[in-house]
Design an enzyme around this catalytic site. Structure first.
Site, PDB file in Angstrom:
ATOM      1  N   LEU A  39       2.082   8.624  -5.739  1.00 20.87           N
ATOM      2  CA  LEU A  39       3.531   8.637  -5.966  1.00 20.87           C
ATOM      3  C   LEU A  39       4.304   7.816  -4.936  1.00 20.87           C
ATOM      4  CD1 LEU A  39       3.902  12.405  -6.932  1.00 20.87           C
ATOM      5  CD2 LEU A  39       3.791  10.420  -8.461  1.00 20.87           C
ATOM      6  N   UNK A  40       3.662   6.841  -4.333  1.00 22.43           N
ATOM      7  CA  UNK A  40       4.284   5.976  -3.330  1.00 22.43           C
ATOM      8  C   UNK A  40       4.941   4.783  -4.029  1.00 22.43           C
ATOM      9  N   GLY A  41       5.891   4.167  -3.382  1.00 22.27           N
ATOM     10  CA  GLY A  41       6.553   3.003  -3.949  1.00 22.27           C
ATOM     11  C   GLY A  41       5.633   1.822  -4.181  1.00 22.27           C
ATOM     12  N   THR A  43       2.309   2.199  -4.950  1.00 19.82           N
ATOM     13  CA  THR A  43       1.108   2.676  -5.647  1.00 19.82           C
ATOM     14  C   THR A  43       0.612   1.670  -6.674  1.00 19.82           C
ATOM     15  OG1 THR A  43       1.613   5.017  -5.308  1.00 19.82           O
ATOM     16  CG2 THR A  43       0.212   4.479  -7.184  1.00 19.82           C
ATOM     17  N   ARG A  90       1.727   6.671 -12.587  1.00 23.06           N
ATOM     18  CA  ARG A  90       1.806   5.503 -11.719  1.00 23.06           C
ATOM     19  C   ARG A  90       0.428   5.200 -11.187  1.00 23.06           C
ATOM     20  NH1 ARG A  90       6.081   5.994  -7.074  1.00 23.06           N
ATOM     21  NH2 ARG A  90       7.451   6.185  -8.846  1.00 23.06           N
TER      22      ARG A  90
END
Length: 190
Positions: A39-41, A43, A90
């Site tokens: 869930l990282u920007g 990813t 994602r």
């Protein structure tokens, strides 16, 4: 302080499907280890690039992703949910990793995984950003805090085919840009 292995080949991890990943089986191959989060920007970028590298060097490179929830709680899935999160959320679009993901772990602090204790001992800071630190102390959720700590999701460690840690890369270094170093270690024409 965590126990630090004498050799990279003494280490192991457990894959998401519960199988032991024995690093001794990696002799003669380069290994890329990256702490990951679904869930990282970055990813989508980083997971896609990890797949690309694994596909470019299918027999001579081992890519291992270590999910970690210590940075912004960006890997809050349970082990059994991670692959579906990657597939449907994602990066989404049916994404499937072509590399091995291991079970969720901590990369810093008292309960850090032995792989990261070893790698941080050998490579205490990223070569491309030696002053890289966690920028907001309120986000530090582990203890003790050390200068060699991983600063955020998607830090990378490259290990040579003889088991020698070669280089550590910061979270801002694009994963795909590690390819020239992989070729150098594998003595492939660039």
């Amino acid at each position: 302080m965590a126990f630090i292995a004498k050799s990279f080949y003494d280490l192991s991890a457990i894959s998401l499907d519960g199988e032991k990943v024995d690093f001794n089986t990696f002799r003669g191959r380069a290994v890329l280890i990256e702490n990951v989060a679904s869930l990282u920007g970055t990813t989508t970028r980083d997971f896609t690039q990890l797949n690309e590298l694994q596909c470019r060097f299918p027999r001579r490179l081992v890519v291992l992703g270590f999910p970690c929830n210590q940075f912004g709680h960006q890997e809050n899935c349970q082990n059994e949910e991670i692959l579906n999160s990657l597939k449907y959320v994602r990066p989404g679009g049916g994404y499937q990793p072509t590399f091995t993901l291991v079970q969720k772990c901590e990369v810093n602090g008292q309960n850090e995984h032995p792989v990261f204790a070893y790698l941080k001992d050998k490579l205490p800071y990223p070569y491309d950003d030696p002053f890289s630190l966690m920028t907001d102390p309120k986000l530090i959720i582990w203890s003790p805090v050390r200068r060699s700590d991983v600063a955020w999701n998607f830090e990378k460690f490259l290990i040579g085919p003889e088991g020698e840690p070669f280089r550590r890369y910061s979270r801002t270094f694009p994963t795909i840009n590690i390819e020239p170093d992989i070729k150098r270690l594998l003595k492939v024409a660039i």
